[in-house]
Design a protein around this motif. Structure first.
Motif, PDB file in Angstrom:
ATOM      1  N   VAL A 135       0.873  -1.173   0.000  1.00  0.00           N
ATOM      2  CA  VAL A 135       0.000   0.000   0.000  1.00  0.00           C
ATOM      3  C   VAL A 135       0.907   1.220   0.000  1.00  0.00           C
ATOM      4  CG1 VAL A 135      -1.837   1.230   1.204  1.00  0.00           C
ATOM      5  CG2 VAL A 135      -1.747  -1.277   1.296  1.00  0.00           C
ATOM      6  N   VAL A 136       0.749   2.067  -1.023  1.00  0.00           N
ATOM      7  CA  VAL A 136       1.652   3.198  -1.231  1.00  0.00           C
ATOM      8  C   VAL A 136       0.847   4.486  -1.277  1.00  0.00           C
ATOM      9  CG1 VAL A 136       3.362   4.200  -2.807  1.00  0.00           C
ATOM     10  CG2 VAL A 136       3.242   1.713  -2.508  1.00  0.00           C
ATOM     11  N   TYR A 137       1.430   5.555  -0.718  1.00  0.00           N
ATOM     12  CA  TYR A 137       0.766   6.861  -0.662  1.00  0.00           C
ATOM     13  C   TYR A 137       1.753   7.949  -1.068  1.00  0.00           C
ATOM     14  CZ  TYR A 137      -1.718  10.879   1.278  1.00  0.00           C
ATOM     15  OH  TYR A 137      -2.350  12.087   1.429  1.00  0.00           O
ATOM     16  N   ALA A 151      -2.665   7.352  -4.278  1.00  0.00           N
ATOM     17  CA  ALA A 151      -2.561   6.138  -3.462  1.00  0.00           C
ATOM     18  C   ALA A 151      -2.668   4.955  -4.420  1.00  0.00           C
ATOM     19  CB  ALA A 151      -3.665   6.081  -2.415  1.00  0.00           C
ATOM     20  N   TRP A 152      -1.884   3.945  -4.107  1.00  0.00           N
ATOM     21  CA  TRP A 152      -1.878   2.749  -4.936  1.00  0.00           C
ATOM     22  C   TRP A 152      -1.962   1.507  -4.056  1.00  0.00           C
ATOM     23  CZ3 TRP A 152       1.627   6.741  -5.617  1.00  0.00           C
ATOM     24  CH2 TRP A 152       1.569   7.418  -6.833  1.00  0.00           C
ATOM     25  N   ILE A 153      -2.675   0.529  -4.532  1.00  0.00           N
ATOM     26  CA  ILE A 153      -2.636  -0.811  -3.966  1.00  0.00           C
ATOM     27  C   ILE A 153      -1.944  -1.665  -5.017  1.00  0.00           C
ATOM     28  CG2 ILE A 153      -3.974  -2.792  -3.170  1.00  0.00           C
ATOM     29  CD1 ILE A 153      -6.181  -0.751  -2.346  1.00  0.00           C
ATOM     30  N   LEU A 171      -6.695   0.009   5.473  1.00  0.00           N
ATOM     31  CA  LEU A 171      -5.486   0.693   5.945  1.00  0.00           C
ATOM     32  C   LEU A 171      -5.468   2.143   5.455  1.00  0.00           C
ATOM     33  CD1 LEU A 171      -1.964  -0.646   6.257  1.00  0.00           C
ATOM     34  CD2 LEU A 171      -2.307   1.476   5.052  1.00  0.00           C
ATOM     35  N   LEU A 172      -5.771   2.354   4.176  1.00  0.00           N
ATOM     36  CA  LEU A 172      -5.804   3.712   3.632  1.00  0.00           C
ATOM     37  C   LEU A 172      -6.875   4.555   4.321  1.00  0.00           C
ATOM     38  CD1 LEU A 172      -5.268   2.869  -0.128  1.00  0.00           C
ATOM     39  CD2 LEU A 172      -3.741   4.270   1.284  1.00  0.00           C
ATOM     40  N   VAL A 177      -7.180   8.611   4.107  1.00  0.00           N
ATOM     41  CA  VAL A 177      -7.214   8.741   2.649  1.00  0.00           C
ATOM     42  C   VAL A 177      -8.633   8.457   2.177  1.00  0.00           C
ATOM     43  CG1 VAL A 177      -6.271   7.903   0.463  1.00  0.00           C
ATOM     44  CG2 VAL A 177      -4.795   8.052   2.487  1.00  0.00           C
ATOM     45  N   ASP A 178      -9.205   9.391   1.431  1.00  0.00           N
ATOM     46  CA  ASP A 178     -10.553   9.252   0.902  1.00  0.00           C
ATOM     47  C   ASP A 178     -10.505   8.351  -0.332  1.00  0.00           C
ATOM     48  OD1 ASP A 178     -13.101   9.498  -0.137  1.00  0.00           O
ATOM     49  OD2 ASP A 178     -13.091  11.692  -0.154  1.00  0.00           O
ATOM     50  N   LEU A 179     -11.184   7.235  -0.295  1.00  0.00           N
ATOM     51  CA  LEU A 179     -11.138   6.267  -1.394  1.00  0.00           C
ATOM     52  C   LEU A 179     -12.294   6.408  -2.375  1.00  0.00           C
ATOM     53  CD1 LEU A 179     -10.007   3.030   0.469  1.00  0.00           C
ATOM     54  CD2 LEU A 179      -8.635   4.846  -0.557  1.00  0.00           C
ATOM     55  N   PHE A 180     -13.079   7.466  -2.254  1.00  0.00           N
ATOM     56  CA  PHE A 180     -14.250   7.650  -3.113  1.00  0.00           C
ATOM     57  C   PHE A 180     -13.878   7.556  -4.597  1.00  0.00           C
ATOM     58  CE2 PHE A 180     -16.978  10.530  -5.599  1.00  0.00           C
ATOM     59  CZ  PHE A 180     -18.174   9.853  -5.463  1.00  0.00           C
TER      60      PHE A 180
END
Length: 193
Positions: A135-137, A151-153, A171-172, A177-180
């Motif tokens: 998981v990268v930000y 952000a990347w998975i 986790l994000l 981190v807003d995943l919308f």
């Protein structure tokens, strides 16, 4: 008087920039300064090297294709070669960049640049088991008024089990981190499925 004119022009410029950026859909912009999420403790760069497939991401203007992957390798000078590839408009397109560990006390906070003319952008590994998921930000402040975030998975294979994907998303979310706007990356028909 001269200073107040400059301030007014600057304020209008920033406001205009904010309006333009807010209307752009190829990035994720949020108000305020960047958050500072926790990164992978005891990060081991050697175990992280190699090929990762993009499973999901927040919008990124430089990633519009399918079959997106990244390959990391140490160069003789100690920097990290980053080779990204994607299938876009009927061709495989690649971009080569350089990554560096900017502070040896926090090796999971890496800087990445794809041009000699741009500064290193944050590439923070929030979590990885090295063998299946990462998981990268990334976040860049714009005058501390708003920020651009990515952000990347990532997976070591083109597809992750649902429970692994949920773990990464959770986790994000815990890190604010807003995943919308997060979307799945198309990893079908890539030739090595």
């Amino acid at each position: 008087m001269y200073g107040s004119i400059d301030l007014g022009v600057s304020a209008r410029s920033v406001l205009a920039l904010c309006v333009v950026l807010a209307s752009t859909s190829a990035q994720t912009y949020r108000w305020g300064a960047c958050p500072t999420p926790k990164v992978q403790p005891n990060f081991n760069l050697q175990q992280y090297l190699g090929k990762w497939y993009e499973i999901a991401k927040l919008p990124a203007s430089f990633e519009r294709g399918k079959c997106i992957e990244a390959n990391y390798a140490i160069r003789p000078d100690g920097t990290i070669r980053v080779l990204n590839s994607q299938f876009y408009k009927d061709k495989v397109r690649t971009a080569e960049g350089t990554a560096v560990v900017q502070d040896l006390r926090e090796p999971a906070r890496i800087g990445v640049s794809f041009s000699y003319f741009t500064p290193y952008s944050p590439y923070w590994i929030l979590s990885t088991d090295y063998s299946s998921v990462a998981v990268v930000y990334s976040c860049t402040d714009i005058l501390r008024i708003f920020h651009v975030e990515f952000a990347w998975i990532l997976g070591r294979s083109r597809f992750l089990p649902d429970e692994t994907l949920r773990y990464a998303q959770d986790l994000l979310l815990r890190e604010g981190v807003d995943l919308f706007r997060m979307t799945a990356t198309d990893q079908t028909g890539c030739g090595d499925n």
